[in-house]
Design a protein around this motif. Structure first.
Motif, short mmCIF file in Angstrom:
data_model
loop_
_atom_site.label_atom_id
_atom_site.label_comp_id
_atom_site.label_asym_id
_atom_site.label_seq_id
_atom_site.Cartn_x
_atom_site.Cartn_y
_atom_site.Cartn_z
N MET A 70 0.83 -1.20 0.00
CA MET A 70 0.00 0.00 0.00
C MET A 70 0.87 1.26 0.00
O MET A 70 2.02 1.22 0.44
CB MET A 70 -0.91 0.01 1.24
CG MET A 70 -1.94 -1.10 1.29
SD MET A 70 -3.20 -1.01 -0.01
CE MET A 70 -4.03 0.53 0.41
N TYR A 75 -0.79 4.81 4.11
CA TYR A 75 -1.56 3.76 4.79
C TYR A 75 -0.71 2.99 5.82
O TYR A 75 -1.24 2.12 6.51
CB TYR A 75 -2.10 2.75 3.79
CG TYR A 75 -3.10 3.31 2.82
CD1 TYR A 75 -4.46 3.26 3.09
CD2 TYR A 75 -2.70 3.88 1.61
CE1 TYR A 75 -5.40 3.76 2.20
CE2 TYR A 75 -3.62 4.39 0.71
CZ TYR A 75 -4.96 4.33 1.01
OH TYR A 75 -5.89 4.83 0.12
N SER A 94 -9.50 -5.73 5.66
CA SER A 94 -9.81 -4.30 5.68
C SER A 94 -8.69 -3.58 6.42
O SER A 94 -7.87 -4.19 7.12
CB SER A 94 -11.16 -4.05 6.36
OG SER A 94 -11.19 -4.63 7.64
N SER A 135 -14.28 0.96 6.48
CA SER A 135 -13.20 0.62 5.56
C SER A 135 -13.73 -0.25 4.43
O SER A 135 -14.61 -1.09 4.65
CB SER A 135 -12.09 -0.14 6.31
OG SER A 135 -11.19 -0.74 5.40
N PRO A 136 -13.19 -0.07 3.22
CA PRO A 136 -13.51 -1.03 2.16
C PRO A 136 -13.03 -2.43 2.56
O PRO A 136 -12.10 -2.57 3.35
CB PRO A 136 -12.71 -0.50 0.96
CG PRO A 136 -12.38 0.91 1.29
CD PRO A 136 -12.27 0.98 2.78
N THR A 137 -13.68 -3.43 2.05
CA THR A 137 -13.29 -4.81 2.33
C THR A 137 -13.01 -5.54 1.03
O THR A 137 -13.81 -5.51 0.11
CB THR A 137 -14.40 -5.55 3.10
OG1 THR A 137 -14.64 -4.89 4.35
CG2 THR A 137 -14.01 -7.00 3.37
N LEU A 138 -11.84 -6.16 0.96
CA LEU A 138 -11.52 -7.07 -0.13
C LEU A 138 -11.60 -8.49 0.41
O LEU A 138 -11.48 -8.71 1.61
CB LEU A 138 -10.12 -6.79 -0.68
CG LEU A 138 -9.84 -5.41 -1.26
CD1 LEU A 138 -8.41 -5.33 -1.78
CD2 LEU A 138 -10.82 -5.06 -2.36
N MET A 155 -7.68 -1.63 -3.33
CA MET A 155 -8.02 -1.08 -2.02
C MET A 155 -7.81 0.43 -2.01
O MET A 155 -8.67 1.20 -1.54
CB MET A 155 -7.18 -1.75 -0.92
CG MET A 155 -7.41 -1.19 0.48
SD MET A 155 -8.99 -1.69 1.20
CE MET A 155 -8.58 -3.35 1.80
N ASP A 156 -6.68 0.89 -2.53
CA ASP A 156 -6.38 2.32 -2.58
C ASP A 156 -7.41 3.07 -3.42
O ASP A 156 -7.88 4.15 -3.05
CB ASP A 156 -4.97 2.53 -3.14
CG ASP A 156 -4.58 3.99 -3.23
OD1 ASP A 156 -4.81 4.73 -2.26
OD2 ASP A 156 -4.07 4.40 -4.29
N PHE A 207 -10.64 3.37 -1.48
CA PHE A 207 -10.50 4.35 -0.41
C PHE A 207 -10.58 5.78 -0.95
O PHE A 207 -11.26 6.63 -0.40
CB PHE A 207 -9.14 4.18 0.30
CG PHE A 207 -9.24 3.50 1.63
CD1 PHE A 207 -9.87 4.10 2.69
CD2 PHE A 207 -8.68 2.23 1.82
CE1 PHE A 207 -9.95 3.48 3.93
CE2 PHE A 207 -8.75 1.60 3.05
CZ PHE A 207 -9.39 2.22 4.11
#
Length: 335
Positions: free
Chosen positions: A19, A23, A44, A55-58, A84-85, A88
């Protein structure tokens, strides 16, 4: 190639290093997430000392599939970190207006046995071998809609019990996702025309059949979670009256069901066909049931027509099966 459990640990330990610098002070959290028909491992990022941050979740499961296909761990982690970035930076989470919730609650059908763990945390009601759960539509888009599952905590925040959720969803689902009943011929014709075939030629290609020999697709205008349209008994009754017989209902997926005349075949044979298609052609996340339902047009109710042993949707035959009583759908949903 790493097995999944080792891969999950590697992701947890290495993800932050892929990241951007902004982050690096965040905390990586890996936790199981109950999704329809399956449990996934979500990853997350949370700001330290801010445990309630959204938070986004992968999903590590998806990352592992990518890894198995490419064999490239670094590329898999790099792409996941970029995703993820991007989420966000681009995420715009609309504020949830509780005062508007009642008008935007819809229902969805899921398989009860396959989702036992998830259902423990959700207000729901059983319907044959299925369960009705509730979703809060937060945004309607051109190609779909954004919604969140209403769990016990959200229901408490809304001040709504299951009965209230059900009554609201029975009205809202018909308005937000209007039920649609089409013959398979109509569906095929629409597909041919959408692909550029002239309407006259499409009519010739499809032809006509007697109502009792036609398969009927029951869904909604958006073709999203359309299997719930079978809960509107008035639609089934109108169809059965036009066909002139009772109906067997085949759960094609969570997005649609198929209705046929009871003269089209034996329910056990139809259930075998449904099961084979589920296992071979339908993604686990979209499977609804391996059973077949019977709609009685005189009694105006749905019951289970079969009781096949493969009640789970992941190919596992449970050692102890649940006995599902054939129950009519509550008249509160007949609108």
């Amino acid at each position: 190639m790493m097995d999944y459990e080792i891969f999950k640990e590697v992701v947890k330990e290495s993800f932050l290093s892929y990241m951007p610098k902004s982050y690096q002070d965040m905390e990586v959290r890996v936790a199981p997430v109950d999704k329809v028909n399956r449990k996934l491992d979500g990853i997350s990022l949370l700001a330290k000392n801010e445990k309630t941050m959204i938070s986004p979740t992968l999903y590590i499961n998806d990352m592992y599939e990518k890894y198995l296909k490419t064999g490239d761990l670094q590329e898999t982690l790099r792409e996941a970190a970029e995703a993820m970035d991007e989420v966000f930076r681009g995420a715009t989470i609309p504020p949830l207006d509780i005062s508007m919730a009642k008008d935007n609650i819809i229902f969805q059908l899921v398989n009860t046995m396959q989702n036992e763990d998830m259902l423990k945390n959700l207000p729901h009601r059983e319907f044959q071998d299925l369960s009705i759960i509730y979703r809060w539509v937060v945004d309607v888009e051109q190609k779909g809609l954004s919604s969140v599952v209403i769990n016990n905590h959200v229901a408490e925040s809304l001040g709504m019990g299951e009965e209230q959720l059900f009554k609201a969803a029975a009205e809202n689902t018909r308005r937000i996702l209007p039920p649609v009943v089409q013959s398979m011929n109509e569906v095929m014709r629409d597909m041919l025309v959408a692909d550029g075939m002239p309407e006259e030629m499409a009519d010739l290609m499809v032809g006509e059949q007697e109502p009792e020999n036609i398969m009927w697709v029951i869904s909604n205008e958006r073709k999203i979670d359309g299997a719930a349209s079978m809960l509107y008994e008035d639609k089934l009754h109108k169809l059965a009256e036009s066909v002139g017989t009772d109906l067997y209902i085949l759960p094609s997926s969570v997005h649609e069901v198929i209705a046929v005349s009871v003269e089209m075949g034996e329910p056990e044979e139809l259930a075998q066909m449904v099961s084979e298609i589920n296992m071979d052609q339908v993604d686990i996340s979209e499977r609804l049931s391996n059973q077949v339902y019977h709609y009685d047009k005189d009694l105006r109710k749905i019951t289970l027509a079969t009781d096949t042993p493969n009640k789970r949707l992941d190919g596992v035959v449970a050692e102890q099966q649940h006995a599902y009583e054939a129950k009519p759908f509550k008249k509160a949903a007949v609108m």
